[in-house]
Design an enzyme around this catalytic site. Sequence first.
Site, PDB file in Angstrom:
ATOM      1  N   LYS A   8       0.937  -1.182   0.062  1.00 43.00           N
ATOM      2  CA  LYS A   8       0.053   0.092  -0.050  1.00 43.00           C
ATOM      3  C   LYS A   8       0.705   1.159   0.021  1.00 43.00           C
ATOM      4  O   LYS A   8       0.552   2.116  -0.378  1.00 43.00           O
ATOM      5  CB  LYS A   8      -0.977  -0.009   1.188  1.00 43.00           C
TER       6      LYS A   8
HETATM    7  C1  PLP Z   1      -4.386  -4.624   1.092  1.00 40.19           C
HETATM    8  C2  PLP Z   1      -3.653  -5.971   0.971  1.00 40.19           C
HETATM    9  C3  PLP Z   1      -3.944  -6.849  -0.148  1.00 40.19           C
HETATM   10  C4  PLP Z   1      -5.222  -6.870  -0.883  1.00 40.19           C
HETATM   11  O1  PLP Z   1      -5.086  -5.764  -2.001  1.00 40.19           O
HETATM   12  P1  PLP Z   1      -6.502  -5.318  -2.661  1.00 40.19           P
HETATM   13  O2  PLP Z   1      -6.030  -4.108  -3.381  1.00 40.19           O
HETATM   14  O3  PLP Z   1      -7.329  -4.807  -1.533  1.00 40.19           O
HETATM   15  O4  PLP Z   1      -6.969  -6.296  -3.328  1.00 40.19           O
HETATM   16  C5  PLP Z   1      -3.035  -8.088  -0.111  1.00 40.19           C
HETATM   17  N1  PLP Z   1      -2.114  -8.118   0.459  1.00 40.19           N
HETATM   18  C6  PLP Z   1      -1.689  -7.240   1.506  1.00 40.19           C
HETATM   19  C7  PLP Z   1      -0.448  -7.221   2.331  1.00 40.19           C
HETATM   20  C8  PLP Z   1      -2.492  -5.927   1.661  1.00 40.19           C
HETATM   21  O5  PLP Z   1      -1.914  -5.139   2.561  1.00 40.19           O
END
Ligand code: PLP
Length: 471
Positions: A113
Amino acid sequence: MRYLSTRGDQTPRRFCEILLEGLAPDGGLYLPERYPQVDAATLAQWRHLPYHALAFEILSLYIDDIPAEDLRALCAKTYTAEVFGDEDITPLRELEDGVYLEGLSNGPTLAFKDMAMQLLGNLFEYELGRRGEELNILGATSGDTGSAAEYAMRGKKGVRVFMTSPDGRMSPFQQAQMFSLQDANIHNIAIEGVFDDCQDIVKAVSNDLGFKRQYRIGTVNSINWARLLAQVVYYFKGWFLATDNAGGEVSFTVPSGNFGNVCAGHVARMMGLPIRQLVVATNENDVLDEFFRTGVYRVRGSADTHETSSPSMDISKASNFERFVFDLLGRDGSRTRSLFHDQLGSAGQFDLSSDPVFADAAARFGFVSGRSTHADRLATIRDTDKRFAVLIDTHTADGLKVAREHLQPGVPMVVLETALPIKFAATIVEALGREPERPAKFEGIEALPKRVTKLPADAERVKQYIAAHCH
Ligand SMILES: *Cc1c(COP(=O)(O)O)cnc(C)c1O
């Protein structure tokens, strides 16, 4: 470039008009009116660009209301080896023949993120400064999103973050990551309740339109278009790193929850990046796997949402999924509205299994899927450690397990690594009997002074807190 809503609102909006927005006024999600096309000659030109310059090239196709030199500077300031720990920013490493991990989690909070949120922090500061406005970001987190938002917004002018989290329910590492921030514009609020209480509070505050306007309340959730756009860049980077000058197709596997990450892959593919398959990997919360297998999209209630050892994928409803369905339906806004507003609203599901477009999801758009369980995660973490001496986190393990079910001869498979194992240490210990390695900058963070305010699960008390800290 103009943006429109997936539910039919065609009012043309430019990038900076939707930058600070969540949903479109008609309840839909914003998408560009078309996907700019990138041909082989352009790809050849971009191949050797540093990440920040590649980001500028891609973003500038979608953003025409920030002067080019400013956008270039924002990208250069965001994607540095200093912040992301590597010159490639998203380095690729090969496991077995043709199977790669693309590292997206070397940013400040050790989860993917950061890739988008770090840019968002700089874009927000830039745009708010230009308008002479301020924004108070109110959010609810059970882990990754909150810390990524705080590390992106800390010290930024014009922005404050009020992040609620369920008191005592995040891992000690995640709590320490967030609560050790001493920046005056970051406010941690530990709510005496569970994650749903935090979300309810955010909803209640946002629904108080008078308060929302007076205190300029905003969000940074995963439906934000700028976040999604920033993620498109590392599909290009991954493609360059997995191919040589001759090019060729590459498949990507994406550990998925809200469908934001893999939706960025869809956008890259729509732009003409030669992606063969987009493999959606889920955990036991398999709403998305069920759709791609059967054509039925069935939202779960919170009672049917499992708490798993890949918690960032524990979702019951994939908030970005509507973007893909809009494209799948030939960009028919009124049909998208009828599926997501009417049918999901009344029946909690819709069924495209007998609609010819459902076959297109795989054939025309490259989507396939698979599912992974706790036992699969443990086995994959052990196997990867043993065979390659590489330690992966639980979400990446879900991806790798599902990726191997979709390998095709001659097509490199890139698995997106979405977090580092230290964030989910308990499961690593369960799998391997030892603690994962901790990056030096996080040594001893649990012992640092914590900056957090505990409040009851009461939206009024949170409003009072915000009002008292908005100056
Ligand atoms: C947020 C997240 C996901 C999922 O990603 P999306 O964009 O919501 O599909 C997968 N793995 C980790 C470690 C995350 O923080």
